[in-house]
Design an enzyme around this catalytic site. Structure first.
Site, mmCIF file in Angstrom:
data_model
loop_
_atom_site.group_PDB
_atom_site.id
_atom_site.type_symbol
_atom_site.label_atom_id
_atom_site.label_comp_id
_atom_site.label_asym_id
_atom_site.label_seq_id
_atom_site.Cartn_x
_atom_site.Cartn_y
_atom_site.Cartn_z
ATOM 1 N N HIS A 264 76.962 -26.741 36.065
ATOM 2 C CA HIS A 264 77.682 -26.578 34.805
ATOM 3 C C HIS A 264 78.842 -25.638 35.036
ATOM 4 O O HIS A 264 78.810 -24.781 35.931
ATOM 5 C CB HIS A 264 76.756 -26.036 33.712
ATOM 6 C CG HIS A 264 75.995 -24.820 34.132
ATOM 7 N ND1 HIS A 264 74.883 -24.891 34.934
ATOM 8 C CD2 HIS A 264 76.221 -23.500 33.893
ATOM 9 C CE1 HIS A 264 74.426 -23.668 35.156
ATOM 10 N NE2 HIS A 264 75.227 -22.807 34.547
ATOM 11 N N ASP B 202 77.080 -21.603 24.689
ATOM 12 C CA ASP B 202 76.064 -20.850 25.421
ATOM 13 C C ASP B 202 75.220 -20.047 24.424
ATOM 14 O O ASP B 202 75.730 -19.480 23.463
ATOM 15 C CB ASP B 202 76.733 -19.917 26.435
ATOM 16 C CG ASP B 202 75.758 -19.407 27.478
ATOM 17 O OD1 ASP B 202 75.894 -19.811 28.652
ATOM 18 O OD2 ASP B 202 74.863 -18.607 27.129
HETATM 19 P P1 5GP Z 1 74.114 -19.911 34.913
HETATM 20 O O1 5GP Z 1 73.560 -18.507 34.869
HETATM 21 O O2 5GP Z 1 73.121 -20.855 35.547
HETATM 22 O O3 5GP Z 1 75.488 -20.013 35.483
HETATM 23 O O4 5GP Z 1 74.312 -20.339 33.404
HETATM 24 C C1 5GP Z 1 73.271 -20.761 32.588
HETATM 25 C C2 5GP Z 1 73.674 -20.470 31.172
HETATM 26 O O5 5GP Z 1 72.814 -21.206 30.318
HETATM 27 C C3 5GP Z 1 73.531 -18.997 30.774
HETATM 28 O O6 5GP Z 1 74.804 -18.492 30.403
HETATM 29 C C4 5GP Z 1 72.539 -19.033 29.621
HETATM 30 O O7 5GP Z 1 72.874 -18.115 28.595
HETATM 31 C C5 5GP Z 1 72.626 -20.458 29.141
HETATM 32 N N1 5GP Z 1 71.402 -20.944 28.529
HETATM 33 C C6 5GP Z 1 70.130 -20.755 28.984
HETATM 34 N N2 5GP Z 1 69.248 -21.357 28.169
HETATM 35 C C7 5GP Z 1 69.975 -21.953 27.181
HETATM 36 C C8 5GP Z 1 69.617 -22.742 26.033
HETATM 37 O O8 5GP Z 1 68.449 -23.027 25.765
HETATM 38 N N3 5GP Z 1 70.636 -23.154 25.249
HETATM 39 C C9 5GP Z 1 71.948 -22.866 25.511
HETATM 40 N N4 5GP Z 1 72.866 -23.325 24.650
HETATM 41 N N5 5GP Z 1 72.318 -22.130 26.578
HETATM 42 C C10 5GP Z 1 71.337 -21.686 27.407
#
Ligand code: 5GP
Length: 113
Positions: free
Chosen positions: A99, A30
């Site tokens: 995810h 992340d």
């Molecule tokens: P959600 O909030 O949808 O459960 O998780 C999305 C995750 O994707 C977040 O923890 C965020 O930090 C991560 N994330 C967002 N953009 C990117 C990126 O460009 N690269 C990586 N490796 N992680 C990302």
């Protein structure tokens, strides 16, 4: 349909620290880690969120969890870890491509924030 952020990572259009890949799933670190180890594991076939999964996704969802456990082992999280799936606005979902977060390397508090 435009590609999701995670499809672009899988296609190497956006760089990421990939820790595991096979024909069905991709795991990468992340970009804003919330624990010493914070890896996302993503099915390559897009399901926007768990609420939109159906019976046709059963095998893939099982594979995602089994692979999450395998990746946690690869990452050396022998003392435990937490798996998290955020769903929708109240769940904290920000990327509409299902995810599972693998969080470890420290003790996880309960209840979560
Ligand atoms: P959600 O909030 O949808 O459960 O998780 C999305 C995750 O994707 C977040 O923890 C965020 O930090 C991560 N994330 C967002 N953009 C990117 C990126 O460009 N690269 C990586 N490796 N992680 C990302």
């Amino acid at each position: 349909m435009s590609e999701t952020l995670f499809q672009k990572i899988a296609a190497r259009q956006i760089p990421a620290a990939i820790v595991y890949e096979d024909d069905q799933v991709l795991a990468f670190r992340d970009i804003h880690p919330q624990a010493p180890v914070h890896v996302l594991i993503v099915p390559k076939r897009v399901i926007p969120r768990i609420a939109e999964a159906g019976p046709q996704d059963q095998a893939l969802l099982g594979q995602l969890l089994l692979k999450a456990a395998e990746v946690a082992q690869i990452l050396g999280l022998a003392n435990g870890y937490r798996l998290v799936i955020n769903n929708g606005p109240d769940g904290g979902e920000t990327v509409p491509h299902l995810h599972c977060h693998i969080l470890g390397g420290r003790h996880m508090a309960w209840p979560p924030g």
